[in-house]
Design an enzyme around this catalytic site. Structure first.
Site, mmCIF file in Angstrom:
data_model
loop_
_atom_site.group_PDB
_atom_site.id
_atom_site.type_symbol
_atom_site.label_atom_id
_atom_site.label_comp_id
_atom_site.label_asym_id
_atom_site.label_seq_id
_atom_site.Cartn_x
_atom_site.Cartn_y
_atom_site.Cartn_z
ATOM 1 N N ARG A 25 -1.240 -0.413 -7.997
ATOM 2 C CA ARG A 25 -1.127 0.399 -9.197
ATOM 3 C C ARG A 25 0.239 1.060 -9.249
ATOM 4 O O ARG A 25 0.929 1.153 -8.243
ATOM 5 C CB ARG A 25 -2.213 1.477 -9.224
ATOM 6 C CG ARG A 25 -2.024 2.531 -8.146
ATOM 7 C CD ARG A 25 -3.240 3.417 -7.977
ATOM 8 N NE ARG A 25 -2.982 4.593 -7.149
ATOM 9 C CZ ARG A 25 -2.901 4.592 -5.841
ATOM 10 N NH1 ARG A 25 -3.042 3.460 -5.164
ATOM 11 N NH2 ARG A 25 -2.678 5.716 -5.165
ATOM 12 N N ASP A 68 2.520 -1.646 -4.584
ATOM 13 C CA ASP A 68 1.131 -1.177 -4.619
ATOM 14 C C ASP A 68 0.405 -1.880 -5.750
ATOM 15 O O ASP A 68 1.038 -2.445 -6.643
ATOM 16 C CB ASP A 68 1.054 0.345 -4.776
ATOM 17 C CG ASP A 68 -0.240 0.919 -4.207
ATOM 18 O OD1 ASP A 68 -1.294 0.702 -4.824
ATOM 19 O OD2 ASP A 68 -0.203 1.578 -3.143
ATOM 20 N N TYR A 90 -15.056 -1.863 8.850
ATOM 21 C CA TYR A 90 -13.675 -1.427 9.078
ATOM 22 C C TYR A 90 -13.247 -1.727 10.509
ATOM 23 O O TYR A 90 -12.149 -2.241 10.758
ATOM 24 C CB TYR A 90 -13.570 0.069 8.788
ATOM 25 C CG TYR A 90 -12.199 0.662 8.967
ATOM 26 C CD1 TYR A 90 -11.181 0.388 8.067
ATOM 27 C CD2 TYR A 90 -11.932 1.548 10.016
ATOM 28 C CE1 TYR A 90 -9.918 0.957 8.214
ATOM 29 C CE2 TYR A 90 -10.683 2.118 10.168
ATOM 30 C CZ TYR A 90 -9.681 1.820 9.269
ATOM 31 O OH TYR A 90 -8.437 2.385 9.412
ATOM 32 N N LYS A 115 -10.328 -4.226 11.949
ATOM 33 C CA LYS A 115 -9.214 -3.775 12.787
ATOM 34 C C LYS A 115 -9.113 -4.585 14.080
ATOM 35 O O LYS A 115 -8.011 -4.942 14.506
ATOM 36 C CB LYS A 115 -9.350 -2.280 13.086
ATOM 37 C CG LYS A 115 -9.068 -1.392 11.881
ATOM 38 C CD LYS A 115 -7.702 -1.681 11.273
ATOM 39 C CE LYS A 115 -7.355 -0.791 10.109
ATOM 40 N NZ LYS A 115 -6.063 -1.154 9.485
ATOM 41 N N GLY A 130 0.820 -1.215 0.000
ATOM 42 C CA GLY A 130 0.000 0.000 0.000
ATOM 43 C C GLY A 130 0.844 1.252 0.000
ATOM 44 O O GLY A 130 0.501 2.262 0.611
ATOM 45 N N LEU A 150 1.472 3.598 -2.084
ATOM 46 C CA LEU A 150 1.000 4.850 -2.681
ATOM 47 C C LEU A 150 -0.221 5.405 -1.960
ATOM 48 O O LEU A 150 -0.825 6.373 -2.418
ATOM 49 C CB LEU A 150 0.677 4.634 -4.162
ATOM 50 C CG LEU A 150 1.856 4.232 -5.055
ATOM 51 C CD1 LEU A 150 1.408 4.066 -6.496
ATOM 52 C CD2 LEU A 150 2.986 5.252 -4.967
ATOM 53 N N GLY A 151 -0.570 4.822 -0.824
ATOM 54 C CA GLY A 151 -1.701 5.296 -0.039
ATOM 55 C C GLY A 151 -1.331 6.461 0.860
ATOM 56 O O GLY A 151 -0.226 7.010 0.800
ATOM 57 N N GLN A 152 -2.266 6.820 1.743
ATOM 58 C CA GLN A 152 -2.096 8.006 2.585
ATOM 59 C C GLN A 152 -0.853 7.922 3.462
ATOM 60 O O GLN A 152 -0.049 8.860 3.508
ATOM 61 C CB GLN A 152 -3.334 8.207 3.465
ATOM 62 C CG GLN A 152 -3.252 9.466 4.330
ATOM 63 C CD GLN A 152 -4.343 9.540 5.380
ATOM 64 O OE1 GLN A 152 -4.846 8.511 5.837
ATOM 65 N NE2 GLN A 152 -4.690 10.743 5.776
#
Length: 319
Positions: free
Chosen positions: A36, A34, A141, A145, A8, A10-12
């Site tokens: 993409r 990632d 979500y 978690k 991940g 390229l995520g936040q």
């Protein structure tokens, strides 16, 4: 940590964490992955591989190819998006986590994945929420978690895997656009302040939630991962926070820098319901005691930096 694999990327969190890790440990020592690819600094400044985390074989091959000793697993759907697509959220968030844990077990890696204040629920104490308390979330979500926290604990106790994690509050950053989280308003409000002088909040007035500026979040990950394992009691679910704020508090901090800023409201019932199920404030004593957690930014310092950095980015785009 020597050879680090980040999913991940390229995520936040990943888009900033990868660059921080490359700065600290060296570009060749951080493998970003990632689903993409894009013309992004991350894909060009060090090793980058396309990876769907639901593909266990592909993840194992990348980990083996680069001989990684640390996996930082960030790939996930965030709260609001997960509630719209619960089956996809379960398959990605839990399937991807299980794959990452198995690769870490087979390769003998140190392991990190973030949890969230979303792991709490309506029956959790709202104020100064304890480190150890009831967790009965009513969102997909949140269920992901809590399950992830327990799964990482299981791998630690059953296999001796060095798993670690943080329960992040809302994370605020000027670098990456919001990605489907309930606390995204706290990022959007700063961009709107700079570009339009006003913002319409989908979260109601007086809705207090914990927040943290991204530089503090990145430092917390690295500090936790470098901490002496013998000092860690909780390992996979440390409460961390820097501030508890509602939209009016952020607006007031912005007005100290932009006096004419206007805040309006158009509450989104779905995201408001998620926010109402979360704590108003959380207790980070365990993180401070066990590995020295100490955020540097309060609301005022974060606001000044956010507005300054967003203003600079806007000028660069116009140039």
């Amino acid at each position: 940590m020597d050879k680090i694999l980040v999913t991940g990327a390229l995520g936040q969190i990943g888009s900033e964490l990868v660059m921080k890790l490359r700065e600290v440990y060296g570009a060749d020592h951080v493998v970003a992955t990632d689903l993409r690819s894009s013309a992004h600094e991350i894909t060009q400044s060090g090793p980058f591989e396309l990876l769907d985390v639901t593909n266990a074989k592909a993840m194992f091959e990348i980990a083996k190819q680069y001989e990684v000793d640390t996996i930082i697993h960030l790939a996930a759907l965030l709260s609001a998006t997960a509630e719209e697509k619960p089956l996809l959220a379960w398959n990605l968030n839990m399937g991807g986590l299980m794959n990452a844990l198995e690769v870490a077990r087979e390769q003998g890696c140190q392991f990190f994945t973030p949890s969230s204040i979303g792991a709490f629920g309506p029956s959790t104490p709202k104020d100064n929420t304890p480190q150890d308390t009831i967790q009965r979330p009513n969102t997909m979500y949140g269920v992901n978690k809590v399950s992830g926290e327990l799964l990482c604990d299981y791998y630690f106790h059953k296999y001796g895997l060095d798993t670690r994690g943080l329960r992040f509050p809302g994370l605020i950053s000027y670098m990456t656009p919001p990605g489907g989280g309930t606390t995204d308003y706290a990022v959007e409000i700063y961009y709107a302040a700079v570009t339009a002088g006003r913002y319409t909040s989908y979260i109601a007035r007086d809705t207090n939630m914990d927040m943290m500026y991204m530089p503090d979040a990145l430092d917390a990950i690295i500090t936790l991962m470098e901490a002496d394992s013998s000092r860690l009691t909780h390992r996979n679910s440390f409460n961390v926070t820097a501030m508890s704020v509602d939209p009016e508090a952020i607006a007031a901090a912005i007005r100290a820098e932009i006096p004419g800023f206007v805040l309006d409201y158009d509450v989104d019932p779905k995201r408001q319901a998620i926010a109402d199920s979360w704590p108003h404030s959380i207790d980070a004593t365990a993180a401070r005691t066990e590995w020295g957690f100490q955020p540097r930014y309060d609301l005022q310092a974060m606001t000044k930096d956010m507005l300054c950095k967003i203003g600079e980015r806007q000028l660069l785009r116009k140039a």
